[in-house]
Write a protein that holds these residues in place. Sequence first.
Motif, PDB file in Angstrom:
ATOM      1  N   ILE A 151       0.842  -0.979   0.022  1.00  0.00           N
ATOM      2  CA  ILE A 151      -0.097   0.012  -0.006  1.00  0.00           C
ATOM      3  C   ILE A 151       0.809   1.215  -0.047  1.00  0.00           C
ATOM      4  CG2 ILE A 151      -1.931   1.218   1.279  1.00  0.00           C
ATOM      5  CD1 ILE A 151      -2.658  -1.225   2.547  1.00  0.00           C
ATOM      6  N   LEU A 152       0.624   2.009  -0.893  1.00  0.00           N
ATOM      7  CA  LEU A 152       1.203   3.431  -0.786  1.00  0.00           C
ATOM      8  C   LEU A 152       0.704   4.221   0.505  1.00  0.00           C
ATOM      9  CD1 LEU A 152       3.100   5.683  -2.133  1.00  0.00           C
ATOM     10  CD2 LEU A 152       1.151   6.447  -3.429  1.00  0.00           C
ATOM     11  N   ASP A 153       1.699   4.416   1.518  1.00  0.00           N
ATOM     12  CA  ASP A 153       1.012   5.066   2.642  1.00  0.00           C
ATOM     13  C   ASP A 153       1.996   6.169   3.144  1.00  0.00           C
ATOM     14  OD1 ASP A 153      -0.136   5.689   5.092  1.00  0.00           O
ATOM     15  OD2 ASP A 153       0.002   3.556   5.817  1.00  0.00           O
ATOM     16  N   THR A 154       1.977   7.361   2.644  1.00  0.00           N
ATOM     17  CA  THR A 154       2.790   8.563   3.155  1.00  0.00           C
ATOM     18  C   THR A 154       2.279   8.987   4.526  1.00  0.00           C
ATOM     19  OG1 THR A 154       1.090  10.042   2.306  1.00  0.00           O
ATOM     20  CG2 THR A 154       3.034   9.489   0.878  1.00  0.00           C
ATOM     21  N   GLY A 155       1.541   8.363   5.192  1.00  0.00           N
ATOM     22  CA  GLY A 155       1.330   8.373   6.690  1.00  0.00           C
ATOM     23  C   GLY A 155       2.235   7.723   7.526  1.00  0.00           C
ATOM     24  N   ALA A 156       2.780   6.733   6.896  1.00  0.00           N
ATOM     25  CA  ALA A 156       3.661   5.616   7.494  1.00  0.00           C
ATOM     26  C   ALA A 156       5.053   6.471   7.202  1.00  0.00           C
ATOM     27  CB  ALA A 156       3.640   4.426   6.871  1.00  0.00           C
ATOM     28  N   GLN A 157       5.754   6.457   8.230  1.00  0.00           N
ATOM     29  CA  GLN A 157       6.989   7.096   8.288  1.00  0.00           C
ATOM     30  C   GLN A 157       8.141   6.248   7.433  1.00  0.00           C
ATOM     31  OE1 GLN A 157       6.789   7.403  12.828  1.00  0.00           O
ATOM     32  NE2 GLN A 157       7.758   9.445  12.259  1.00  0.00           N
ATOM     33  N   HIS A 158       7.941   4.990   7.576  1.00  0.00           N
ATOM     34  CA  HIS A 158       9.187   4.390   6.960  1.00  0.00           C
ATOM     35  C   HIS A 158       8.442   3.033   6.334  1.00  0.00           C
ATOM     36  CE1 HIS A 158      11.348   5.800   9.952  1.00  0.00           C
ATOM     37  NE2 HIS A 158      10.676   5.530  11.103  1.00  0.00           N
TER      38      HIS A 158
ATOM     39  N   GLY B 251      -2.600   6.844   2.525  1.00  0.00           N
ATOM     40  CA  GLY B 251      -3.057   5.503   3.232  1.00  0.00           C
ATOM     41  C   GLY B 251      -4.274   6.008   4.053  1.00  0.00           C
ATOM     42  N   ALA B 252      -4.767   7.164   4.229  1.00  0.00           N
ATOM     43  CA  ALA B 252      -5.795   7.380   4.977  1.00  0.00           C
ATOM     44  C   ALA B 252      -7.070   7.343   3.848  1.00  0.00           C
ATOM     45  CB  ALA B 252      -5.915   8.657   5.576  1.00  0.00           C
ATOM     46  N   GLU B 253      -8.125   6.536   4.182  1.00  0.00           N
ATOM     47  CA  GLU B 253      -9.291   6.663   3.279  1.00  0.00           C
ATOM     48  C   GLU B 253     -10.442   7.717   3.294  1.00  0.00           C
ATOM     49  OE1 GLU B 253     -10.595   2.631   1.719  1.00  0.00           O
ATOM     50  OE2 GLU B 253     -10.016   1.916   3.769  1.00  0.00           O
TER      51      GLU B 253
ATOM     52  N   ILE C 212     -11.301  25.238  -1.293  1.00  0.00           N
ATOM     53  CA  ILE C 212     -11.462  23.841  -1.540  1.00  0.00           C
ATOM     54  C   ILE C 212     -12.784  23.464  -1.755  1.00  0.00           C
ATOM     55  CG2 ILE C 212     -11.116  21.514  -0.530  1.00  0.00           C
ATOM     56  CD1 ILE C 212      -8.455  22.513   0.825  1.00  0.00           C
ATOM     57  N   GLY C 213     -13.648  24.042  -0.903  1.00  0.00           N
ATOM     58  CA  GLY C 213     -15.058  24.034  -1.109  1.00  0.00           C
ATOM     59  C   GLY C 213     -15.507  22.691   0.124  1.00  0.00           C
ATOM     60  N   ALA C 214     -16.745  22.414   0.209  1.00  0.00           N
ATOM     61  CA  ALA C 214     -17.069  21.353   1.189  1.00  0.00           C
ATOM     62  C   ALA C 214     -16.139  20.121   1.148  1.00  0.00           C
ATOM     63  CB  ALA C 214     -18.594  20.960   1.290  1.00  0.00           C
ATOM     64  N   MET C 215     -15.691  19.777   2.402  1.00  0.00           N
ATOM     65  CA  MET C 215     -14.875  18.618   2.330  1.00  0.00           C
ATOM     66  C   MET C 215     -15.304  17.620   3.364  1.00  0.00           C
ATOM     67  SD  MET C 215     -10.561  18.420   2.672  1.00  0.00           S
ATOM     68  CE  MET C 215     -10.506  18.768   4.619  1.00  0.00           C
ATOM     69  N   PRO C 216     -15.534  16.467   3.023  1.00  0.00           N
ATOM     70  CA  PRO C 216     -15.978  15.458   3.863  1.00  0.00           C
ATOM     71  C   PRO C 216     -15.022  15.173   4.833  1.00  0.00           C
ATOM     72  CG  PRO C 216     -15.578  14.383   1.827  1.00  0.00           C
ATOM     73  CD  PRO C 216     -15.403  15.715   1.596  1.00  0.00           C
ATOM     74  N   VAL C 217     -15.306  14.968   6.315  1.00  0.00           N
ATOM     75  CA  VAL C 217     -14.509  14.781   7.540  1.00  0.00           C
ATOM     76  C   VAL C 217     -14.845  13.772   8.411  1.00  0.00           C
ATOM     77  CG1 VAL C 217     -13.314  17.004   7.161  1.00  0.00           C
ATOM     78  CG2 VAL C 217     -15.225  16.680   8.581  1.00  0.00           C
TER      79      VAL C 217
ATOM     80  N   LEU D  21      -5.340  14.719   5.781  1.00  0.00           N
ATOM     81  CA  LEU D  21      -5.896  14.946   4.419  1.00  0.00           C
ATOM     82  C   LEU D  21      -5.815  13.497   3.860  1.00  0.00           C
ATOM     83  CD1 LEU D  21      -4.886  18.448   3.299  1.00  0.00           C
ATOM     84  CD2 LEU D  21      -7.150  17.678   4.185  1.00  0.00           C
ATOM     85  N   GLY D  22      -6.776  12.813   3.509  1.00  0.00           N
ATOM     86  CA  GLY D  22      -6.677  11.421   2.841  1.00  0.00           C
ATOM     87  C   GLY D  22      -7.200  11.595   1.415  1.00  0.00           C
ATOM     88  N   PHE D  23      -7.685  10.239   1.325  1.00  0.00           N
ATOM     89  CA  PHE D  23      -8.346   9.998  -0.189  1.00  0.00           C
ATOM     90  C   PHE D  23      -9.408  10.912  -0.608  1.00  0.00           C
ATOM     91  CE2 PHE D  23     -11.322   8.193  -3.111  1.00  0.00           C
ATOM     92  CZ  PHE D  23     -10.722   7.720  -4.094  1.00  0.00           C
ATOM     93  N   ASP D  24     -10.191  11.310  -0.066  1.00  0.00           N
ATOM     94  CA  ASP D  24     -11.412  12.373  -0.497  1.00  0.00           C
ATOM     95  C   ASP D  24     -10.785  13.656  -0.564  1.00  0.00           C
ATOM     96  OD1 ASP D  24     -13.217  10.798   0.139  1.00  0.00           O
ATOM     97  OD2 ASP D  24     -13.490  11.178   2.151  1.00  0.00           O
ATOM     98  N   PHE D  25      -9.248  13.970   0.067  1.00  0.00           N
ATOM     99  CA  PHE D  25      -8.790  15.303  -0.699  1.00  0.00           C
ATOM    100  C   PHE D  25      -7.933  15.053  -1.898  1.00  0.00           C
ATOM    101  CE2 PHE D  25      -4.834  17.528  -0.637  1.00  0.00           C
ATOM    102  CZ  PHE D  25      -4.988  18.924  -0.908  1.00  0.00           C
ATOM    103  N   LEU D  26      -7.230  13.842  -1.808  1.00  0.00           N
ATOM    104  CA  LEU D  26      -6.184  13.704  -2.852  1.00  0.00           C
ATOM    105  C   LEU D  26      -6.846  13.502  -4.109  1.00  0.00           C
ATOM    106  CD1 LEU D  26      -3.746  11.337  -0.699  1.00  0.00           C
ATOM    107  CD2 LEU D  26      -3.430  13.504  -1.296  1.00  0.00           C
ATOM    108  N   SER D  27      -7.982  13.096  -4.148  1.00  0.00           N
ATOM    109  CA  SER D  27      -8.700  12.491  -5.507  1.00  0.00           C
ATOM    110  C   SER D  27      -9.649  13.483  -5.608  1.00  0.00           C
ATOM    111  CB  SER D  27      -8.997  11.173  -5.533  1.00  0.00           C
ATOM    112  OG  SER D  27      -9.971  10.808  -4.466  1.00  0.00           O
ATOM    113  N   PHE D  28     -10.099  14.421  -5.037  1.00  0.00           N
ATOM    114  CA  PHE D  28     -11.314  15.299  -4.965  1.00  0.00           C
ATOM    115  C   PHE D  28     -11.569  15.800  -6.462  1.00  0.00           C
ATOM    116  CE2 PHE D  28      -8.297  18.788  -4.526  1.00  0.00           C
ATOM    117  CZ  PHE D  28      -8.760  19.796  -5.382  1.00  0.00           C
ATOM    118  N   ASN D  29     -10.509  15.969  -7.390  1.00  0.00           N
ATOM    119  CA  ASN D  29     -10.795  16.480  -8.872  1.00  0.00           C
ATOM    120  C   ASN D  29     -10.635  15.217  -9.862  1.00  0.00           C
ATOM    121  OD1 ASN D  29      -8.049  15.947  -8.763  1.00  0.00           O
ATOM    122  ND2 ASN D  29      -7.324  17.990  -9.442  1.00  0.00           N
ATOM    123  N   LYS D  30     -10.526  13.687  -9.082  1.00  0.00           N
ATOM    124  CA  LYS D  30     -10.399  12.789  -9.862  1.00  0.00           C
ATOM    125  C   LYS D  30      -9.245  12.790 -10.924  1.00  0.00           C
ATOM    126  CE  LYS D  30     -13.803  11.400  -7.579  1.00  0.00           C
ATOM    127  NZ  LYS D  30     -13.600  10.357  -6.355  1.00  0.00           N
ATOM    128  N   ASN D  31      -8.135  13.567 -10.820  1.00  0.00           N
ATOM    129  CA  ASN D  31      -7.083  13.667 -11.714  1.00  0.00           C
ATOM    130  C   ASN D  31      -5.817  13.481 -11.266  1.00  0.00           C
ATOM    131  OD1 ASN D  31      -5.754  14.705 -14.124  1.00  0.00           O
ATOM    132  ND2 ASN D  31      -6.723  16.787 -14.183  1.00  0.00           N
TER     133      ASN D  31
END
Length: 309
Positions: A57-64, A208-210, A259-264, A284-294
């Motif tokens: 899993i790509l997980d930038t929340g993990a340090q190592h 790595g945060a959904e 950013i507009g309304a962001m689910p949290v 900031l997890g998937f909902d932010f990183l992929s919010f423009n689906k681009n």
Amino acid sequence: MPVSGGEGAITLGNLSFKTLSSWVSGIDSVTSVIPFTRAGNLIILQGKADTTAGNFILDTGAQHLVLNIIYFRDYPKIPVKGAERTSVAGVSAPVIKTIVKSFVFGEMKFVRPKADLIDLGHIENTKGIKILGLLGMELFRQCEVIIDYENSLLYVHQIAKKQAQTYKSSLLADTSAYQTVPISLNDNRIVARLEMDGKNLDFIIDCGAETNLLDSRLPNKVFENVIITGRVLVNGTGTRKIEALSGSANKLTLGGTAIGAMPVLITNLGNTCFSYNGCIQGVLGFDFLSFNKNKIGFNFVTRKMYIWK
């Protein structure tokens, strides 16, 4: 088995290993374009730790680099005195490290990297796939990384020293297509500063945060801009779950752009690994990183984030 070490090296028994500065083999730049799949909102890449290959899993929340102890239980174990692993559900098992002879994903090759050993069975059970480990932030410190959600591709470029201030992917040629935002790296975590109704908030960016997380301990003035919609159970490390509020955060800006309304999800981050120095207000997890689906990108050498419009 006796363990000793200092900055730049670690000794395990009679064996001595260099740490991160010598992980990447070679000194020239390396470019990889790596296809990925998804398990829910998690990005799954193919990697190989020594002779064991499979899903990471790509997980930038993990340090190592993290290895699933289920499949690497015979590796030497190095307990870290006084360190405990934490999550939104609280404190879990002590931190245990190991040494991998080689680790490869795409064209990226690492020699004798250290890795954390963790039981990731709870993720496997939830997603229904075999997970060998997590690709943490330390692997990417000398890289530019672009995540193309639309085409399911990960672009990784290891930046050579001579390229430090000049390298830029061809995907960044059209500067009108994206916004550039400063980031910082604190303790191998990506931190971005957002503003909500005039208040500065520091968020960790976690691939790595959904979902996005917001600290429940923030002032009431912040929550005047959050619409609560319900309650949910949040998974922490292991099998433990806690209750959190779900909602939508408004009046958020990043780099001067709304950013507009962001689910949290709203929960207490006081006991998590995200709360070092008490300075993190959310994730900031998937909902932010992929919010423009681009696409979204990071240059960890120049400390910049690229957000496509």
